[in-house]
Design a protein around this motif. Structure first.
Motif, PDB file in Angstrom:
ATOM      1  N   UNK A  15       0.832  -1.200   0.000  1.00  0.00           N
ATOM      2  CA  UNK A  15       0.000   0.000   0.000  1.00  0.00           C
ATOM      3  C   UNK A  15       0.868   1.253   0.000  1.00  0.00           C
ATOM      4  N   UNK A  17       3.288   4.485   1.568  1.00  0.00           N
ATOM      5  CA  UNK A  17       2.854   5.682   2.274  1.00  0.00           C
ATOM      6  C   UNK A  17       1.853   6.417   1.392  1.00  0.00           C
ATOM      7  N   UNK A  18       0.692   6.655   1.932  1.00  0.00           N
ATOM      8  CA  UNK A  18      -0.355   7.327   1.163  1.00  0.00           C
ATOM      9  C   UNK A  18      -0.290   8.799   1.503  1.00  0.00           C
ATOM     10  N   UNK A  32     -10.018  -4.321  -1.789  1.00  0.00           N
ATOM     11  CA  UNK A  32     -10.399  -3.408  -2.865  1.00  0.00           C
ATOM     12  C   UNK A  32     -10.967  -2.096  -2.331  1.00  0.00           C
ATOM     13  N   UNK A  33     -11.889  -2.198  -1.355  1.00  0.00           N
ATOM     14  CA  UNK A  33     -12.568  -0.993  -0.888  1.00  0.00           C
ATOM     15  C   UNK A  33     -11.722  -0.167   0.066  1.00  0.00           C
ATOM     16  N   UNK A  35      -8.421  -0.723   1.273  1.00  0.00           N
ATOM     17  CA  UNK A  35      -6.995  -0.544   0.985  1.00  0.00           C
ATOM     18  C   UNK A  35      -6.761  -0.072  -0.444  1.00  0.00           C
ATOM     19  N   UNK A  36      -7.838   0.113  -1.220  1.00  0.00           N
ATOM     20  CA  UNK A  36      -7.758   0.631  -2.586  1.00  0.00           C
ATOM     21  C   UNK A  36      -6.825  -0.204  -3.458  1.00  0.00           C
ATOM     22  N   UNK A  37      -6.885  -1.521  -3.266  1.00  0.00           N
ATOM     23  CA  UNK A  37      -6.076  -2.396  -4.102  1.00  0.00           C
ATOM     24  C   UNK A  37      -6.560  -2.340  -5.544  1.00  0.00           C
ATOM     25  N   UNK A  38      -5.615  -2.260  -6.491  1.00  0.00           N
ATOM     26  CA  UNK A  38      -5.963  -2.528  -7.872  1.00  0.00           C
ATOM     27  C   UNK A  38      -5.237  -3.809  -8.281  1.00  0.00           C
ATOM     28  N   UNK A  39      -5.357  -4.178  -9.554  1.00  0.00           N
ATOM     29  CA  UNK A  39      -4.823  -5.475  -9.965  1.00  0.00           C
ATOM     30  C   UNK A  39      -3.303  -5.518  -9.806  1.00  0.00           C
ATOM     31  N   UNK A  40      -2.648  -4.372  -9.971  1.00  0.00           N
ATOM     32  CA  UNK A  40      -1.191  -4.341  -9.808  1.00  0.00           C
ATOM     33  C   UNK A  40      -0.819  -4.588  -8.349  1.00  0.00           C
ATOM     34  N   UNK A  41      -1.574  -3.983  -7.433  1.00  0.00           N
ATOM     35  CA  UNK A  41      -1.318  -4.179  -6.002  1.00  0.00           C
ATOM     36  C   UNK A  41      -1.498  -5.648  -5.631  1.00  0.00           C
ATOM     37  N   UNK A  64      -8.743 -14.287  -8.159  1.00  0.00           N
ATOM     38  CA  UNK A  64      -9.298 -14.246  -9.519  1.00  0.00           C
ATOM     39  C   UNK A  64     -10.387 -15.295  -9.729  1.00  0.00           C
TER      40      UNK A  64
ATOM     41  N   UNK B  65     -14.586   2.034  -7.061  1.00  0.00           N
ATOM     42  CA  UNK B  65     -13.464   1.766  -7.952  1.00  0.00           C
ATOM     43  C   UNK B  65     -13.339   0.262  -8.059  1.00  0.00           C
ATOM     44  N   UNK B 137     -10.046 -13.098 -17.356  1.00  0.00           N
ATOM     45  CA  UNK B 137      -9.086 -13.447 -16.327  1.00  0.00           C
ATOM     46  C   UNK B 137      -9.784 -13.775 -14.996  1.00  0.00           C
ATOM     47  N   UNK B 138     -10.988 -13.263 -14.828  1.00  0.00           N
ATOM     48  CA  UNK B 138     -11.788 -13.482 -13.618  1.00  0.00           C
ATOM     49  C   UNK B 138     -13.048 -14.234 -14.055  1.00  0.00           C
ATOM     50  N   UNK B 139     -12.952 -15.560 -14.191  1.00  0.00           N
ATOM     51  CA  UNK B 139     -14.033 -16.287 -14.870  1.00  0.00           C
ATOM     52  C   UNK B 139     -15.415 -16.077 -14.275  1.00  0.00           C
ATOM     53  N   UNK B 232      -8.742  15.138  -3.443  1.00  0.00           N
ATOM     54  CA  UNK B 232      -7.428  14.865  -2.864  1.00  0.00           C
ATOM     55  C   UNK B 232      -6.362  14.810  -3.951  1.00  0.00           C
ATOM     56  N   UNK B 323       2.259   5.171 -15.354  1.00  0.00           N
ATOM     57  CA  UNK B 323       1.061   4.973 -14.544  1.00  0.00           C
ATOM     58  C   UNK B 323       1.395   5.235 -13.088  1.00  0.00           C
ATOM     59  N   UNK B 327      -5.299   6.515  -5.952  1.00  0.00           N
ATOM     60  CA  UNK B 327      -5.698   6.660  -4.558  1.00  0.00           C
ATOM     61  C   UNK B 327      -4.517   7.044  -3.668  1.00  0.00           C
ATOM     62  N   UNK B 328      -3.303   6.703  -4.095  1.00  0.00           N
ATOM     63  CA  UNK B 328      -2.160   6.858  -3.198  1.00  0.00           C
ATOM     64  C   UNK B 328      -1.139   7.881  -3.648  1.00  0.00           C
ATOM     65  N   UNK B 329      -1.223   8.295  -4.916  1.00  0.00           N
ATOM     66  CA  UNK B 329      -0.199   9.198  -5.420  1.00  0.00           C
ATOM     67  C   UNK B 329      -0.185  10.465  -4.591  1.00  0.00           C
ATOM     68  N   UNK B 330       0.985  10.797  -4.058  1.00  0.00           N
ATOM     69  CA  UNK B 330       1.109  12.067  -3.337  1.00  0.00           C
ATOM     70  C   UNK B 330       1.938  13.027  -4.188  1.00  0.00           C
TER      71      UNK B 330
END
Lengths: 91, 389
Positions: A15, A17-18, A32-33, A35-41, A64, B65, B137-139, B232, B323, B327-330
């Motif tokens: 995750x 430092x945010x 997902x909700x 921790x705002x995980x996306x597929x890369x995370x 998956x 999201x 990928x997510x059947x 934000x 990319x 949500x986290x980019x500062x």
């Protein structure tokens, strides 16, 4: 709880430092909700968990294969359960 | 000359490409009409466009999201909007008698109407969410999604044995991207024409004299649908850009206390502004991505939801940008990304390659020609044509 702490540490790494708002990693936090995980995370967390707990731990593959609502609601606690179930390395 | 009816959802990113193709068809001497919520369509289409209104029903604005956003866009927007608008779409098709219905992927009511009335129809894909089936990928998620489409088919009372996926016309699928981004290996009826641009009505003014030709220019736009989460991110972007020797235009309302080299405007004349830009920072909606690349402008993409992560990965794979996590980019991370793309000439070269692929693909004019080709190709429909091959 040692396993939880260790996995929380791995997830905290992913995750990162945010912008001033580190999400709290609790057993009920959803990846997902909350921790705002996306597929890369998810891929990054999965790789880190496999390195630590052995190749049988394939979190990304496990997630998956779940249904839509299960993926959306997947929690840190469920990560811990999954790892405990599949790990070939002692915590 | 032929008649084309566009079935469009009330979203700028979907109306603009339809308008681009519509303008090209008009130039070629065809008749064009649109069916959708007039309140949303009219400002984007201009006062001369022929619009068959569906009325407007309040749908939950986009939110969430990841997969939660995909669930909500189908359950709270695409499916209810299709059910709600179907009678009006059928009335418009009966009245206008188009030779071809041009159906946005997220307005499946058009595909249902076409099937019922035996009309030739084409798909307009304005998002990469439903191109190349990223969810396979997510059947189980993929099965859920196709289940939603099947549900619409069943609810419309169409025969189960004639089922076809309402997202993909059996005749022609037009997509506003190219293989340079989306890759290859698609069926022959998929035509990747690149962004379908046209001069837009009702464009706002811009203080052109403010632009300093000696400094690099950055445009920051997180789209028209991300108000719930953009605050934000925008303030981090302001902090990222403040110490840099650039000028930056934010598409945003009310960013307080901006230094003199940053400016915020609620709307900008996007297509006129892009030729003056050196970098676009965006959430990665397909329109913003493709419009930027059509001008050879590289990107920093911070995807929020829907097809944006896919678009971000495609930009990275094409070498035309980087990319970052929305949500986290500062400020620090964003500044590093901005400096990287502004400083590395490779990104601009790669963006120019994509621009060339768009120019070759032909854009709105190529889409119009492909649609006109459907009319001459297809036998005149007599009653219910059920070709689903």
């Amino acid at each position: 709880m040692a396993l939880f702490e260790e996995i929380a540490g791995i997830l905290r790494e992913v995750v990162g430092p945010c912008g001033g708002c580190p999400p709290e990693i609790t057993p009920n936090a959803t990846l997902e909700g909350d921790l705002r995980f996306d597929s890369l995370d998810l891929t990054a967390a999965s790789a880190a968990l496999a390195r630590r707990f052995g190749p049988a731990v394939d979190l990304a593959g496990h997630v998956r294969g779940l249904g839509l609502d299960e993926i959306i609601g997947f929690t840190v606690g469920q990560v811990v359960e999954y790892v405990a179930d599949r790990s070939t390395v002692s915590a | 000359m032929s008649r084309f009816l566009f079935v469009v959802p009330p979203l700028a990113g979907h109306v603009n490409p339809a308008h681009g193709v519509g303008q090209a068809l008009l130039r070629a001497g065809h008749e064009v009409a649109y069916v959708g919520p007039e309140m949303h369509l009219r400002p984007l289409l201009g006062e001369n466009a022929l619009v068959f209104p569906t009325g407007t029903r309040l749908h939950r604005p986009q939110s969430d999201h990841g997969l939660a956003a995909i669930r909500s866009v189908w359950d709270r927007f695409i499916v209810p909007f299709a059910k709600f608008s179907l009678p009006a779409v059928e009335r418009a098709a009966t009245e206008f008698r188009p030779d071809v219905l041009v159906v946005d992927q997220h307005s499946p009511a058009g595909a249902i109407a076409a099937h019922r009335l035996g009309l030739t129809w084409a798909t307009l894909a304005c998002s990469t969410m439903d191109l190349g089936e990223p969810l396979t990928d997510l059947p189980r998620v993929h099965a859920w999604l196709t289940g939603r489409v099947q549900h619409l088919w069943d609810k419309a009372g169409l025969p189960a044995d004639e089922y076809l996926d309402l997202r993909f016309s059996p005749h022609l699928v037009l997509a506003s991207t190219t293989a340079a981004l989306a890759g290859s290996g698609f069926p022959d009826r998929f035509r990747f024409v690149g962004p379908m641009l046209a001069e837009r009505p009702n464009q706002p003014d811009f203080p052109w004299e403010w632009l300093d030709p000696d400094r690099p220019h950055v445009l920051v736009s997180v789209g028209t649908l991300a108000d719930d989460v953009s605050e934000r991110f925008l303030s981090e972007a302001v902090a990222a850009l403040t110490p840099l020797d650039v000028q930056a235009v934010f598409v945003a309302e009310n960013l307080p206390d901006l230094p003199g080299h940053l400016i915020a405007l609620p709307r900008v004349p996007m297509l006129d502004l892009l030729p003056r830009m050196d970098l676009v920072v965006t959430h990665g909606g397909l329109n913003t991505v493709c419009e930027s690349l059509a001008h050879g402008v590289p990107l920093v993409v911070a995807p929020i939801r829907h097809d944006q992560p896919i678009n971000a990965n495609q930009v990275v794979a094409a070498g035309a940008g980087v990319r970052v996590g929305f949500a986290r980019a500062d400020a620090g991370l964003l500044r590093a990304a901005i400096t990287e793309v502004l400083g590395g000439p490779g990104y601009r070269v790669a963006a120019a390659r994509v621009r060339e692929s768009f120019a070759e693909a032909g854009g709105a004019a190529a889409a119009a020609a492909a649609l006109a080709g459907l009319v001459t190709e297809e036998p005149v429909s007599t009653g219910l044509s059920r070709s689903t091959s």
